[in-house]
Design an enzyme around this catalytic site. Structure first.
Site, PDB file in Angstrom:
ATOM      1  N   ARG A 212       0.914  -1.311  -0.258  1.00 51.32           N
ATOM      2  CA  ARG A 212      -0.082  -0.141   0.077  1.00 51.32           C
ATOM      3  C   ARG A 212       0.791   1.254  -0.070  1.00 51.32           C
ATOM      4  O   ARG A 212       1.943   1.247   0.527  1.00 51.32           O
ATOM      5  CB  ARG A 212      -0.890   0.090   1.177  1.00 51.32           C
ATOM      6  CG  ARG A 212      -2.099  -0.881   1.210  1.00 51.32           C
ATOM      7  CD  ARG A 212      -3.268  -0.529   0.298  1.00 51.32           C
ATOM      8  NE  ARG A 212      -4.332  -1.365   0.013  1.00 51.32           N
ATOM      9  CZ  ARG A 212      -4.566  -2.415  -0.666  1.00 51.32           C
ATOM     10  NH1 ARG A 212      -3.573  -3.051  -1.464  1.00 51.32           N
ATOM     11  NH2 ARG A 212      -5.558  -3.305  -0.606  1.00 51.32           N
TER      12      ARG A 212
ATOM     13  N   HIS B 273      -1.455   0.585  -9.595  1.00 50.18           N
ATOM     14  CA  HIS B 273      -2.128  -0.586  -8.483  1.00 50.18           C
ATOM     15  C   HIS B 273      -2.796  -1.714  -9.411  1.00 50.18           C
ATOM     16  O   HIS B 273      -3.917  -1.805  -9.108  1.00 50.18           O
ATOM     17  CB  HIS B 273      -3.185   0.230  -7.642  1.00 50.18           C
ATOM     18  CG  HIS B 273      -3.719  -0.435  -6.453  1.00 50.18           C
ATOM     19  ND1 HIS B 273      -3.919   0.157  -5.225  1.00 50.18           N
ATOM     20  CD2 HIS B 273      -3.574  -1.888  -6.175  1.00 50.18           C
ATOM     21  CE1 HIS B 273      -4.150  -0.869  -4.505  1.00 50.18           C
ATOM     22  NE2 HIS B 273      -4.083  -1.907  -4.810  1.00 50.18           N
TER      23      HIS B 273
ATOM     24  N   GLU C  73      -3.571   7.677  -4.279  1.00 55.27           N
ATOM     25  CA  GLU C  73      -4.255   7.240  -5.353  1.00 55.27           C
ATOM     26  C   GLU C  73      -5.582   7.862  -5.529  1.00 55.27           C
ATOM     27  O   GLU C  73      -6.282   7.958  -4.692  1.00 55.27           O
ATOM     28  CB  GLU C  73      -4.552   5.634  -5.294  1.00 55.27           C
ATOM     29  CG  GLU C  73      -3.150   5.001  -5.370  1.00 55.27           C
ATOM     30  CD  GLU C  73      -3.083   3.467  -5.131  1.00 55.27           C
ATOM     31  OE1 GLU C  73      -4.289   2.874  -5.585  1.00 55.27           O
ATOM     32  OE2 GLU C  73      -1.944   2.968  -4.921  1.00 55.27           O
TER      33      GLU C  73
HETATM   34  N1  LIG Z   1      -0.761  -4.091  -5.173  1.00 56.73           N
HETATM   35  C1  LIG Z   1      -1.875  -4.991  -5.229  1.00 56.73           C
HETATM   36  O1  LIG Z   1      -2.224  -5.084  -6.291  1.00 56.73           O
HETATM   37  C2  LIG Z   1      -1.772  -5.794  -4.178  1.00 56.73           C
HETATM   38  C3  LIG Z   1      -2.503  -7.083  -4.363  1.00 56.73           C
HETATM   39  C4  LIG Z   1      -2.734  -7.652  -3.028  1.00 56.73           C
HETATM   40  C5  LIG Z   1      -2.304  -7.458  -1.906  1.00 56.73           C
HETATM   41  N2  LIG Z   1      -1.811  -6.126  -1.610  1.00 56.73           N
HETATM   42  C6  LIG Z   1      -1.223  -5.524  -0.388  1.00 56.73           C
HETATM   43  O2  LIG Z   1      -0.427  -6.557   0.023  1.00 56.73           O
HETATM   44  C7  LIG Z   1      -0.557  -6.629   1.476  1.00 56.73           C
HETATM   45  C8  LIG Z   1      -0.219  -8.023   1.753  1.00 56.73           C
HETATM   46  O3  LIG Z   1      -0.896  -9.039   1.420  1.00 56.73           O
HETATM   47  P1  LIG Z   1      -0.955 -10.420   1.769  1.00 56.73           P
HETATM   48  O4  LIG Z   1      -2.168 -11.367   1.032  1.00 56.73           O
HETATM   49  O5  LIG Z   1       0.499 -11.134   1.813  1.00 56.73           O
HETATM   50  O6  LIG Z   1      -1.441 -10.426   3.539  1.00 56.73           O
HETATM   51  P2  LIG Z   1      -1.176 -11.208   4.762  1.00 56.73           P
HETATM   52  O7  LIG Z   1      -2.152 -10.790   5.520  1.00 56.73           O
HETATM   53  O8  LIG Z   1      -1.343 -12.591   4.236  1.00 56.73           O
HETATM   54  O9  LIG Z   1       0.430 -11.123   5.003  1.00 56.73           O
HETATM   55  C9  LIG Z   1       0.826  -9.793   5.500  1.00 56.73           C
HETATM   56  C10 LIG Z   1       1.910 -10.235   6.511  1.00 56.73           C
HETATM   57  O10 LIG Z   1       2.277  -8.734   6.846  1.00 56.73           O
HETATM   58  C11 LIG Z   1       3.000  -9.014   8.395  1.00 56.73           C
HETATM   59  N3  LIG Z   1       3.265  -7.634   9.103  1.00 56.73           N
HETATM   60  C12 LIG Z   1       2.155  -7.016   9.842  1.00 56.73           C
HETATM   61  N4  LIG Z   1       2.764  -5.898  10.058  1.00 56.73           N
HETATM   62  C13 LIG Z   1       4.019  -6.126   9.897  1.00 56.73           C
HETATM   63  C14 LIG Z   1       5.208  -5.226  10.359  1.00 56.73           C
HETATM   64  N5  LIG Z   1       5.167  -4.076  11.011  1.00 56.73           N
HETATM   65  N6  LIG Z   1       6.478  -5.767   9.720  1.00 56.73           N
HETATM   66  C15 LIG Z   1       6.510  -6.635   8.985  1.00 56.73           C
HETATM   67  N7  LIG Z   1       5.556  -7.748   9.045  1.00 56.73           N
HETATM   68  C16 LIG Z   1       4.285  -7.178   9.212  1.00 56.73           C
HETATM   69  C17 LIG Z   1       1.954 -10.047   8.918  1.00 56.73           C
HETATM   70  O11 LIG Z   1       2.295 -10.412  10.001  1.00 56.73           O
HETATM   71  C18 LIG Z   1       1.664 -10.993   8.022  1.00 56.73           C
HETATM   72  O12 LIG Z   1       2.342 -12.078   7.820  1.00 56.73           O
HETATM   73  C19 LIG Z   1      -2.108  -6.423   1.680  1.00 56.73           C
HETATM   74  O13 LIG Z   1      -2.373  -6.206   3.056  1.00 56.73           O
HETATM   75  C20 LIG Z   1      -2.630  -5.508   0.516  1.00 56.73           C
HETATM   76  O14 LIG Z   1      -2.538  -4.207   1.130  1.00 56.73           O
HETATM   77  C21 LIG Z   1      -1.563  -5.342  -2.807  1.00 56.73           C
HETATM   78  O1  LIG Z   2      -5.723  -5.729  -1.727  1.00 57.96           O
HETATM   79  C1  LIG Z   2      -5.817  -6.227  -2.820  1.00 57.96           C
HETATM   80  O2  LIG Z   2      -6.282  -7.273  -3.104  1.00 57.96           O
HETATM   81  C2  LIG Z   2      -5.171  -5.562  -4.060  1.00 57.96           C
HETATM   82  O3  LIG Z   2      -4.808  -4.000  -3.642  1.00 57.96           O
HETATM   83  C3  LIG Z   2      -6.300  -5.286  -5.195  1.00 57.96           C
HETATM   84  O4  LIG Z   2      -5.653  -5.778  -6.208  1.00 57.96           O
HETATM   85  C4  LIG Z   2      -6.867  -4.190  -5.348  1.00 57.96           C
HETATM   86  O5  LIG Z   2      -7.862  -4.130  -6.233  1.00 57.96           O
HETATM   87  P1  LIG Z   2      -9.125  -3.368  -6.332  1.00 57.96           P
HETATM   88  O6  LIG Z   2      -9.619  -2.569  -5.237  1.00 57.96           O
HETATM   89  O7  LIG Z   2      -8.785  -2.385  -7.607  1.00 57.96           O
HETATM   90  O8  LIG Z   2     -10.026  -4.429  -6.861  1.00 57.96           O
END
Ligand SMILES: NC(=O)c1ccc[n+]([C@@H]2O[C@H](COP(=O)([O-])OP(=O)(O)OC[C@H]3O[C@@H](n4cnc5c(N)ncnc54)[C@H](O)[C@@H]3O)[C@@H](O)[C@H]2O)c1
Ligand SMILES: O=C(O)[C@H](O)[C@H](O)COP(=O)(O)O
EC number: 1.1.1.290
Length: 362
Positions: free
Chosen positions: A208, A254, A237
């Site tokens: 994020r 994103h 964003e």
């Molecule tokens: N860009 C995109 O399109 C996209 C897509 C999917 C997810 N995301 C983002 O990626 C993040 C992670 O996704 P995920 O599926 O792996 O989530 P998840 O919940 O499976 O894993 C997140 C991990 O981060 C760890 N964490 C929390 N606070 C922390 C800290 N201060 N330092 C280090 N580690 C810490 C947690 O313990 C956990 O293991 C989501 O929360 C979302 O915001 C972005």
């Molecule tokens: O958190 C997520 O799953 C991702 O950031 C996701 O890809 C965002 O997608 P949107 O909200 O545009 O569907």
């Protein structure tokens, strides 16, 4: 029953019409007037689900077709008896592919040898674990930081953020955006922590926007011409910090999670969450026809870097020259296929390695 749903959630239209009045709106247009008499919301990251939207409504369930949930005010929902559900892991493989493509681009342009590099993974959940496998497949040394997991699982090899930042050549963030609690992630990469980093490091952010202090990173990049950044998520964003986007080696709007697999899984998990809550009987739901049934074959003498680039041309998602189209780009995105859609044969990579990062192998 009434459901208000984000119109940009694919494969959703028609699913709940037999059970409810369904209103489709753009995520950022969903307002109090629309949700006042709604029983459920099906949203993405574009709908801020807070007291401003929810107070005085009869909403009982919010299902978000996303992994992240910083757009939902969990405390407000808990205090007001509103249930919520997300789609854990739905698009983790797509983010792994985006990170892979970004790193390959950087390695090729900076002519770095992957076997001499250390990949630092911050946040080792669904996405982070896939990125760990990717780093190993690249032949890199992989180091991890995840204090919440470390606290509960006692992982002796995990490092503190400060230790990781000082060692890693590539630092990639996979944490939720949190501003409170024991381990907040807001601006965890900032002016102070950046001082620990190598002057030729690559910073990768697909978690994020607020996880990185963008201004501090831009200053670091300006002071260290050999440092680079690959950024998919932005603090404000759909506006992005144009100077940072221009200086970055990868700047995308994103879309790291935007694979067809990720979108189908996200909708599936949201549909099933609503069905469970209201007892509608949609068990093991899939879109019909299921677009994931189509698979592709890649055959031939290629290495892992070229293989990844064959599945995903990250340059096609570059937003630097038309950053004002950020949201339109996302809303009209042609979902790519992630590694799991590709059946690979006779390529120059060990089959076990390919399988570990999600490819199918013949
Ligand atoms: N860009 C995109 O399109 C996209 C897509 C999917 C997810 N995301 C983002 O990626 C993040 C992670 O996704 P995920 O599926 O792996 O989530 P998840 O919940 O499976 O894993 C997140 C991990 O981060 C760890 N964490 C929390 N606070 C922390 C800290 N201060 N330092 C280090 N580690 C810490 C947690 O313990 C956990 O293991 C989501 O929360 C979302 O915001 C972005
Ligand atoms: O958190 C997520 O799953 C991702 O950031 C996701 O890809 C965002 O997608 P949107 O909200 O545009 O569907």
């Amino acid at each position: 029953m009434k459901i208000v749903a984000d119109t940009h959630i694919p494969f959703l239209k028609g699913v709940f019409e037999p059970f409810a009045d369904v209103v489709y709106l753009s995520g950022n247009e969903i307002g109090k007037r629309d949700v006042k008499d709604a029983d459920a919301l099906i949203v993405r990251t574009r709908t801020k689900c807070n007291d401003e939207l929810l107070f005085g409504t009869k909403v009982k369930l919010i299902a978000s077709a996303t992994i992240g949930y910083d757009h939902i005010d969990i405390d407000y929902c808990t205090a007001n008896g509103i249930s919520w559900a997300t789609a854990p892991g739905c698009n983790a493989a797509a983010v792994q592919q985006w990170v892979g493509a970004a790193i390959v681009k950087w390695i090729k342009s900076r002519e770095r040898n992957p076997e001499t590099l250390t990949l630092g993974v911050v946040g080792v959940g669904n996405v982070g674990q896939k990125v760990v496998e990717l780093g190993r497949a690249f032949g890199m040394k992989v180091i991890c930081c995840d204090p919440p997991r470390d606290e509960h699982e006692n992982l002796p090899d995990f490092l503190s953020l400060e230790e990781l930042l000082g060692i890693a050549d590539i630092i990639t963030f996979h944490v939720p955006l949190t501003k409170s609690g024991k381990y907040p992630t807001y601006h965890m990469l900032n002016e102070t922590s950046l001082q620990l980093c190598k002057p030729n490091a690559l910073f990768v952010n697909s978690s994020r926007g607020g996880v990185i202090d963008e201004g501090a990173l831009l200053t670091f990049l300006r002071e260290n011409p050999k440092a680079d950044a690959a950024i998919d998520v932005w603090e404000n964003e759909p506006n992005l910090l144009v100077e940072l986007a221009k200086r970055a080696i990868v700047a995308t709007p994103h879309i790291a999670g935007y694979s067809l697999e990720g979108k189908v899984m996200a909708t599936k998990m949201a549909v099933e969450a609503v069905s469970r809550f209201f007892k509608l009987g949609l068990v093991d739901w899939w879109p019909n026809p299921n677009p994931l049934n189509e698979k592709f074959t890649i055959k031939g003498n290629i290495g892992l870097f070229d293989l990844i680039q064959k599945t995903y041309n990250i340059d096609a998602d570059d937003i630097r020259s038309n950053s004002q189209l950020f949201e339109e780009f996302r809303n009209t995105y042609k979902y790519r296929r992630d590694f799991s859609a590709y059946i690979v044969s006779s390529c120059n990579v060990n089959n076990a390695i390919l399988k570990r990062i999600g490819f199918q192998v013949l």
